[in-house]
Design an enzyme around this catalytic site. Structure first.
Site: not given
Length: 382
Positions: A220, A233
């Site tokens: 990401s 995350y």
């Protein structure tokens, strides 16, 4: 005709030929290749204008740029599909689901690992895709399910070999300040986003080494760009990005190429549902000490779901740039080590890497202030 003029015309002719060949190759290559070539051409054009070079030197430099571009693009051509076999995790929805359909349409033999083989996502893949696609029950946090999936892949492929593994499965949990996120959520993010991908990689690497294939990990942009409320995350994705970099070095001697995809803002089902958010909010409140809850305030904590709502509103619904980059990583003769599909993804990663930390933190703080949500203890009383 003078020697000087002959040189100019020769450079111009070769430039036209190589430029045409480069553009011809460019049309065959999906994804972000266009951006890189445009940037390269812009670099030479900028140099020409900046230094006010003569026509002859400008042509010579542009000629050299075309040579470099053509040489560069020759390694970016896509290999023939030839029913190459690809394993994709997290195929229930989102990137994994769309990628499974996309590669199936291109003629790949696709193995899709799903969390629920009887779920709607798995059923849709069976209904809409070709017989080449196989749906596998594969919770990547369950070692036995990974072993079972491995056995089924080997049984179906026999001596054909597995060409690529795409570690796509991931979760985000409820975004919140790092102090508020329960340790269970930190561990859950690491279990799925990092340890699960490592487990799958280790299980299938012998097959990839045999085929000299590809390992593609979906990370990401948050792995490289600090973003408030994403401590769990981002940390797990940063671990996956570094794992990919190390594996890229170690597996090069085996002929296996490793790429990591760092998408920007794209809308998928990873953000979850209102029902899921309510459970995560309850989990946060149940694990808070009284003094922390007092300082932050329950209202502030319950407003965290607004972050996910804003993500769903602002993110891009067209995920084709991600799919094209993954295809390039799987199919190109010389895939890139890093891909960053999405608007401003490269710019943000570049900005964070090379700008002073204070500048980035200043803009991040201002953005947080615009959102207007502050812990109770920091709200100035009238």
């Amino acid at each position: 005709m003078s020697t000087f003029s002959e040189t100019v015309w020769l450079c111009l002719a070769v430039t036209v030929v190589l430029g045409g060949l480069a553009l011809g190759n460019l049309r065959k290559i999906p994804g972000q290749m266009r951006r890189k070539v445009v940037c390269l051409a812009g670099l030479w054009g900028g140099a020409y204008l900046l230094f006010s070079l003569s026509l002859s030197w400008g042509l010579i430099l542009f000629f050299l740029s075309c040579v470099l571009t053509y040489t560069y693009l020759s390694g970016q051509e896509l290999l023939p599909v030839d029913q190459k076999a690809v394993l994709i995790t997290g195929g229930d929805s989102g990137f994994g689901h769309a990628l499974s359909k996309y590669l199936d349409e291109l003629g790949f033999t696709v193995f899709v690992g799903v969390l629920d083989e009887k779920g709607s996502g798995a059923e849709e893949l069976r209904r809409t895709c070709s017989k080449r696609l196989s749906v596998l029950q594969m919770d990547i946090t369950d070692q036995q399910q990974i072993k079972d999936a491995h056995s089924k892949v080997v049984e179906k492929l026999q001596d054909r070999g597995l060409w690529a593994v795409v570690n796509n499965a991931g979760i985000i949990c409820l975004p919140a300040d790092g102090e508020l996120i329960p340790m269970t959520d930190y561990k859950k993010c690491m279990a799925v986003n990092f340890f699960g991908a490592v487990e799958v990689t280790k299980a299938f690497l012998p097959l990839l080494r045999k085929s000299k294939g590809r390992l593609v990990n979906i990370s990401s942009m948050a792995a490289g760009v600090p973003m408030e409320k994403l401590a769990a995350y981002s940390s797990s994705k940063a671990a996956l990005t570094m794992f990919s970099a190390v594996m890229r070095q170690e597996l090069s001697k085996w002929g296996v190429k490793v790429s990591v995809i760092q998408p920007g803002g794209f809308r998928t089902n990873i953000a979850g549902t209102s029902e899921m958010w309510s459970k995560l909010e309850k989990n946060i409140l149940d694990h808070l000490s009284s003094d922390v809850e007092e300082d932050y305030g329950k209202d502030y904590i319950l407003q965290q779901r607004n972050y996910l709502k804003s993500i769903n509103i602002k993110t891009n619904t067209d995920i084709s740039p991600v799919l094209q980059d993954i295809r390039h990583a799987v199919s190109a003769k010389s895939p890139f080590a890093f891909y960053a599909p999405g608007a401003l993804a490269y710019c943000l990663l570049f900005f964070v890497s090379f700008s002073p930390t204070g500048i980035f933190d200043y803009f991040s703080k201002k953005l947080c202030e615009v959102r207007g949500s502050m812990p109770r203890a920091l709200i100035k009383q009238p």
